[in-house]
Design an enzyme around this catalytic site. Structure first.
Site, PDB file in Angstrom:
ATOM      1  CG  ASN A 406     -18.106 -32.329   6.290  1.00 12.23           C
ATOM      2  OD1 ASN A 406     -17.953 -33.522   6.064  1.00 12.23           O
ATOM      3  ND2 ASN A 406     -18.044 -31.420   5.338  1.00 12.23           N
ATOM      4  CG  ASP A 407     -14.262 -33.433   9.108  1.00 10.37           C
ATOM      5  OD1 ASP A 407     -14.357 -33.836   7.940  1.00 10.37           O
ATOM      6  OD2 ASP A 407     -13.680 -32.376   9.426  1.00 10.37           O
ATOM      7  CB  VAL A 408     -18.565 -35.131  14.051  1.00  9.10           C
ATOM      8  CG1 VAL A 408     -17.440 -34.266  14.585  1.00  9.10           C
ATOM      9  CG2 VAL A 408     -19.741 -34.282  13.612  1.00  9.10           C
TER      10      VAL A 408
END
Length: 477
Positions: A406-408
């Site tokens: 997700n965040d990466v």
């Protein structure tokens, strides 16, 4: 009897093994060799130390040495069982647990030395502990206590099984938190100076208890998104704690091993900080993580539409692509889907599709989590690339398959200067011609942010358990 010259030589051999271990662990292709060197070095160090103790205390202390051997056997059996039973998704918790035990061991040894310094041979002519050793005991006990309590909190946050608020993934912040940590740190140093001057029990006990509290306060404001950095930071702390106690015991092996762990952990923390756009000094002081204002999602409460598809649709895109880049994340580990993914990539490769894996330095819940996950499935190392190596290839990729990450892969890090993750290096999946994202739901990642990648026209969301979705893709490919 074992001579001191032979002890020094064996410790030197063990030290070389530890250095070779770190060198081997720097790359997946040599990691098994690195582990072998590490285990060999530790076995040499333990057996040499046991032989040294035997030669120093003589046969009259058989019962005492027996307790040591019993402890080694119990610890070895427990460690072996834990290593055999641990699941890949639980590996970060196991690492945090090990760090906590190293910190607690440092505290226990420091207490034993202060209680019976003559038994360790570190008393001067007046029967007191030399000032230098007192400083080493202060540092070893303080860092060990911080490592223990901090690792316990990290264990709880990583586990996610406990309802206690301290163990929740969300950061715990309150006004004046950093000032409180600063004051406690100053008091801790003052108590250490008091103990160094007086060798009294009161300052030593107080500084140890205060260090336990400080370790807790350092970790609770850190959210789940920052856990990879926490793991490497605590790894460094545990090494320095061991090195401090090694100086007190005048044990060169413990000094070398602790220094290697401490320095390598610090270097790894620095690498993690660069990968997450964090301040290295803030990490050391525990002053990072989500702020008290929290991370607002990009939706601001508005419902946004996404393009969703089935595993069959995803399989069609993958089979008709020339180049595919796979981005694994923690969701892949939770679903235990690495073996199914290996089968899917093998089938695509047989069809003439070029498949590569892109690994972000902080993907998962500890450094190297995704590398270990893929290695367990025997994915070819030649297919696995780090972020810096592969980011330039996303713009030429036909399809990027994002599995549980997700965040990466959140473009907001590049496009939104007001985002809490602004400036964080990401895998540039958004540059590919098509993107397939597999998630269980539209829930945000650890940073609590909505991901703009999911709403792009080129992105197709495939909802469901990663293993089931990949198995369905495999059938349809």
């Amino acid at each position: 009897m074992i001579s001191l010259d032979l002890v020094v030589l064996l410790y030197l051999v063990a030290s070389v093994c530890f250095i070779q271990s770190l060198k081997g662990l720097s790359h997946p292709t040599t990691s098994i060799r690195g582990n072998t060197f590490g285990m060999t070095g530790m076995a040499i160090a333990v057996l040499t130390t046991a032989a040294l103790i035997w030669s120093q205390v003589g046969e009259g202390a058989v019962s005492g040495l027996g307790w040591v051997v019993l402890g080694l056997l119990i610890g070895g059996i427990i460690g072996t069982l834990m290593a055999k039973r641990v699941e890949m998704t639980k590996m970060p918790e196991l690492v945090a647990f090990m760090h906590s035990m190293i910190g607690l061991a440092a505290v226990a040894i420091a207490i034993a030395i202060v209680a019976e310094p003559s038994a360790f041979g570190i008393v001067d002519a007046q029967g007191a502990i030399p000032v230098g050793n007192r400083i080493e005991l202060f540092l070893g006990s303080a860092i060990g206590a911080i490592t223990f309590s901090g690792s316990v909190i990290a264990f709880g946050k990583l586990s996610g099984r406990y309802k206690f608020r301290l163990f929740q993934g969300a950061p715990i912040v309150f006004p004046g938190q950093h000032y409180l940590n600063l004051v406690l740190g100053i008091v801790l140093v003052a108590l250490g100076i008091w103990f160094g001057i007086s060798q009294e029990w009161a300052p030593f006990v107080l500084l140890t208890l205060l260090a336990f509290v400080l370790g807790l306060l350092i970790i609770i404001p850190i959210g789940g998104a920052d856990m990879p950095v926490v793991v490497s930071m605590l790894n460094s702390y545990s090494g320095w704690a061991a090195a401090g106690i090694g100086f007190s015991l005048n044990n060169s092996m413990l000094i070398v091993a602790g220094s290697l762990v401490g320095s390598s952990g610090a270097i790894l923390s620095y690498i993690m900080c660069k990968a997450m756009n964090r301040s290295f000094f803030n990490v050391i002081l525990g002053g990072f993580g989500n702020s008290g204002s929290g991370a607002a999602t990009a939706t601001d409460g508005q419902q946004r539409n996404v393009k969703s598809g089935s595993p069959d649709d995803a399989a069609f895109l993958l089979s008709n692509a020339e180049t595919v880049i796979i981005v694994p994340g923690y969701g892949l580990a939770v679903a235990r889907a690495q073996h199914a993914l290996k089968e899917l990539t093998e089938k695509l490769t047989e069809q003439g599709v070029e498949v590569k894996y892109a690994i972000h330095p902080v993907a998962g819940r500890m450094p190297g989590h995704m590398n270990v996950l893929l290695a367990e499935a025997e994915v070819s190392y030649e297919q696995v690339f780090e972020m810096d190596e592969i980011n330039g290839e996303f713009s030429q990729a036909d399809v990027v398959l994002v599995l549980g990450a997700n965040d990466v892969v959140n473009p907001s890090a590049k496009t939104d200067p007001n985002s809490p993750i602004a400036g964080m290096p990401i895998l540039e999946a958004y540059k590919a011609r098509s993107v397939i994202v597999n998630k269980r739901s539209m829930a945000s990642g650890y940073a609590g942010l909505d991901n703009e990648l999911f709403y792009m026209d080129k992105t197709m969301m495939v909802f469901g358990d990663a293993k089931k979705v990949i198995e369905d893709m495999l059938k349809a490919a």
